[in-house]
Design a protein around this motif. Sequence first.
Motif, PDB file in Angstrom:
ATOM      1  N   ALA A 279       0.852  -1.196   0.000  1.00 24.66           N
ATOM      2  CA  ALA A 279       0.000   0.000   0.000  1.00 24.66           C
ATOM      3  C   ALA A 279       0.879   1.234   0.000  1.00 24.66           C
ATOM      4  N   GLU A 280       0.395   2.305  -0.579  1.00 24.13           N
ATOM      5  CA  GLU A 280       1.119   3.579  -0.601  1.00 24.13           C
ATOM      6  C   GLU A 280       0.974   4.294   0.744  1.00 24.13           C
ATOM      7  N   ASN A 281       1.759   5.345   0.916  1.00 25.27           N
ATOM      8  CA  ASN A 281       1.697   6.140   2.133  1.00 25.27           C
ATOM      9  C   ASN A 281       0.429   6.996   2.144  1.00 25.27           C
ATOM     10  N   ILE A 282       0.105   7.522   3.308  1.00 29.21           N
ATOM     11  CA  ILE A 282      -1.144   8.278   3.467  1.00 29.21           C
ATOM     12  C   ILE A 282      -1.162   9.573   2.673  1.00 29.21           C
ATOM     13  N   THR A 283       0.012  10.101   2.309  1.00 27.14           N
ATOM     14  CA  THR A 283       0.030  11.360   1.565  1.00 27.14           C
ATOM     15  C   THR A 283      -0.164  11.157   0.066  1.00 27.14           C
ATOM     16  N   ASP A 284      -0.196   9.925  -0.405  1.00 25.60           N
ATOM     17  CA  ASP A 284      -0.503   9.665  -1.811  1.00 25.60           C
ATOM     18  C   ASP A 284      -1.931  10.128  -2.098  1.00 25.60           C
ATOM     19  N   THR A 285      -2.181  10.568  -3.335  1.00 24.29           N
ATOM     20  CA  THR A 285      -3.525  11.072  -3.648  1.00 24.29           C
ATOM     21  C   THR A 285      -4.602  10.019  -3.469  1.00 24.29           C
ATOM     22  N   GLY A 286      -4.283   8.752  -3.743  1.00 23.51           N
ATOM     23  CA  GLY A 286      -5.266   7.686  -3.571  1.00 23.51           C
ATOM     24  C   GLY A 286      -4.592   6.377  -3.227  1.00 23.51           C
ATOM     25  N   PRO A 287      -4.172   6.184  -1.969  1.00 25.94           N
ATOM     26  CA  PRO A 287      -3.475   4.955  -1.605  1.00 25.94           C
ATOM     27  C   PRO A 287      -4.337   3.716  -1.845  1.00 25.94           C
ATOM     28  N   ILE A 288      -3.743   2.713  -2.480  1.00 28.48           N
ATOM     29  CA  ILE A 288      -4.443   1.453  -2.744  1.00 28.48           C
ATOM     30  C   ILE A 288      -3.690   0.317  -2.066  1.00 28.48           C
ATOM     31  N   LEU A 289      -4.413  -0.475  -1.299  1.00 35.38           N
ATOM     32  CA  LEU A 289      -3.880  -1.691  -0.714  1.00 35.38           C
ATOM     33  C   LEU A 289      -4.300  -2.842  -1.616  1.00 35.38           C
ATOM     34  N   ARG A 290      -3.317  -3.572  -2.153  1.00 35.20           N
ATOM     35  CA  ARG A 290      -3.616  -4.641  -3.093  1.00 35.20           C
ATOM     36  C   ARG A 290      -2.463  -5.621  -3.156  1.00 35.20           C
ATOM     37  N   LEU A 291      -2.737  -6.800  -3.665  1.00 35.09           N
ATOM     38  CA  LEU A 291      -1.678  -7.761  -3.902  1.00 35.09           C
ATOM     39  C   LEU A 291      -0.790  -7.283  -5.046  1.00 35.09           C
ATOM     40  N   ALA A 292       0.529  -7.320  -4.822  1.00 36.84           N
ATOM     41  CA  ALA A 292       1.499  -6.910  -5.835  1.00 36.84           C
ATOM     42  C   ALA A 292       1.293  -5.477  -6.291  1.00 36.84           C
ATOM     43  N   GLY A 293       0.806  -4.627  -5.389  1.00 37.89           N
ATOM     44  CA  GLY A 293       0.540  -3.244  -5.755  1.00 37.89           C
ATOM     45  C   GLY A 293       1.766  -2.454  -6.125  1.00 37.89           C
ATOM     46  N   ASN A 294       2.932  -2.837  -5.561  1.00 34.42           N
ATOM     47  CA  ASN A 294       4.147  -2.088  -5.857  1.00 34.42           C
ATOM     48  C   ASN A 294       4.670  -2.347  -7.254  1.00 34.42           C
ATOM     49  N   GLN A 295       3.997  -3.195  -8.008  1.00 31.84           N
ATOM     50  CA  GLN A 295       4.380  -3.412  -9.399  1.00 31.84           C
ATOM     51  C   GLN A 295       3.717  -2.416 -10.345  1.00 31.84           C
ATOM     52  N   LEU A 296       2.842  -1.562  -9.828  1.00 37.79           N
ATOM     53  CA  LEU A 296       2.107  -0.610 -10.656  1.00 37.79           C
ATOM     54  C   LEU A 296       2.735   0.777 -10.596  1.00 37.79           C
ATOM     55  N   THR A 297       2.700   1.490 -11.705  1.00 38.26           N
ATOM     56  CA  THR A 297       3.080   2.894 -11.725  1.00 38.26           C
ATOM     57  C   THR A 297       1.906   3.738 -11.234  1.00 38.26           C
ATOM     58  N   ARG A 298       2.162   5.027 -10.992  1.00 37.69           N
ATOM     59  CA  ARG A 298       1.063   5.923 -10.581  1.00 37.69           C
ATOM     60  C   ARG A 298       0.013   6.017 -11.684  1.00 37.69           C
ATOM     61  N   VAL A 299       0.439   6.007 -12.928  1.00 37.65           N
ATOM     62  CA  VAL A 299      -0.518   6.036 -14.039  1.00 37.65           C
ATOM     63  C   VAL A 299      -1.441   4.833 -13.976  1.00 37.65           C
ATOM     64  N   GLU A 300      -0.877   3.650 -13.727  1.00 38.04           N
ATOM     65  CA  GLU A 300      -1.679   2.430 -13.670  1.00 38.04           C
ATOM     66  C   GLU A 300      -2.593   2.422 -12.455  1.00 38.04           C
ATOM     67  N   ARG A 301      -2.117   2.957 -11.345  1.00 36.42           N
ATOM     68  CA  ARG A 301      -2.963   2.996 -10.146  1.00 36.42           C
ATOM     69  C   ARG A 301      -4.109   3.979 -10.304  1.00 36.42           C
ATOM     70  N   TYR A 302      -3.875   5.053 -11.044  1.00 34.07           N
ATOM     71  CA  TYR A 302      -4.939   6.033 -11.260  1.00 34.07           C
ATOM     72  C   TYR A 302      -5.993   5.496 -12.219  1.00 34.07           C
ATOM     73  N   ALA A 303      -5.587   4.609 -13.116  1.00 30.72           N
ATOM     74  CA  ALA A 303      -6.516   4.066 -14.111  1.00 30.72           C
ATOM     75  C   ALA A 303      -7.575   3.199 -13.434  1.00 30.72           C
ATOM     76  N   ASN A 304      -8.614   2.839 -14.188  1.00 22.77           N
ATOM     77  CA  ASN A 304      -9.677   2.010 -13.644  1.00 22.77           C
ATOM     78  C   ASN A 304      -9.170   0.623 -13.297  1.00 22.77           C
ATOM     79  N   SER A 305      -9.839  -0.010 -12.342  1.00 25.51           N
ATOM     80  CA  SER A 305      -9.435  -1.362 -11.947  1.00 25.51           C
ATOM     81  C   SER A 305      -9.611  -2.358 -13.084  1.00 25.51           C
ATOM     82  N   THR A 306     -10.411  -2.012 -14.077  1.00 25.24           N
ATOM     83  CA  THR A 306     -10.578  -2.877 -15.249  1.00 25.24           C
ATOM     84  C   THR A 306      -9.326  -2.897 -16.115  1.00 25.24           C
ATOM     85  N   GLU A 307      -8.399  -1.961 -15.878  1.00 16.86           N
ATOM     86  CA  GLU A 307      -7.211  -1.820 -16.716  1.00 16.86           C
ATOM     87  C   GLU A 307      -5.940  -2.368 -16.055  1.00 16.86           C
TER      88      GLU A 307
END
Length: 357
Positions: A279-307
């Motif tokens: 999970a990202e830190n609390i100051t991130d615009t939208g912290p997401i807790l997920r499996l293998a989340g650290n493999q995503l870029t900010r662009v990918e995390r901002y995108a829809n979960s369908t992507e």
Amino acid sequence: MQRTFIPFNQVKHQKAIIVDSLHPNGLVLSHWRGAPTPPELEGDTSADIVLNALRAANLNLNYEFVTTNHFDVDGFVGVWALLNPEMALTYESVLRQAALIGDFRELDLNKTGADHALKLVCWINAKEKELFYPPFGAGETEENEVIASLPKFHYFLREFARVLQQPETEQAVWGPEYRQVLQDYAQVQSSATVIKKYPAIGLVCVQTPEPVHYYALFSVTAGFDIVLAQYQGNRYELEYKYTTWVDIQSRPTLPRLLLAPLVTDLNNAETAAGLTWTAENITDTGPILRLAGNQLTRVERYANSTERPIYASGLAAHDFENKVVAYFNKAYTNILPAKNWTWEKIKTLNRNLFAQS
């Protein structure tokens, strides 16, 4: 008066109205934490604040220039409204809904202007990806976004009024995402989806078969700030909404809490081979807790979960939900919702709360 948009890096030399950002050299109309926005103009989005300013009888808006330090729907709508005040007030309900959908992703098709606003937001999303770069795609520094976003402003400030007045002329552009949103919205509103709300901790659990567009997923989250999405096959994501990164004024909120202790608990219980919770830190615009989340870029995390891929956990849905609810129930004990949290207060609270972790 006639106003002009200027790049944010020029505001240190020229007083301006600063929208959806911060700078001392002018009038700030922003919902960012700590923004010195006049209290009588309070609103949830920066566009709300701008529109309130346009309606204020005794406010000095005699600034020749308008600026912001990034491009997103809320900030753009605020800038455009200051440059086109009469048309902005004519389409006020549509613009307020567009900013709400764009920033908080809270689509409510029962609200006046929401369908029109959704078409506009989908048009902006589509043209932004086609002609420029996606959100958070300009690099990690603020200066990169300040400069890279200028062509976006030049294009959308030129074209927006036309599409606002006649959205059907751009249906080929906004149609694909719009139809996806409506389809997913119907899924979330149907009996196929189970919604569980935990008001004391500001959490909504959305159990739905497959990942859906953000505007559909968050359509049932108004008034709440944490979303637990649960999909078939033990696939989960937990997210703090953007409503807790800014100062909303329609209701008090609970402060963001560190997700790291919850991540540790989940990893200790996880049985899926080769996958870890992050999970990202609390100051991130939208912290997401997920499996293998650290493999995503900010662009990918901002995108829809369908992507993005959402991996299967070894934890059953009810066990995962119980762990999440128990964590926030314990952590939020003796913490009351409030308005205008500062980052300093939030960080201090977390240090004290998790000092023994």
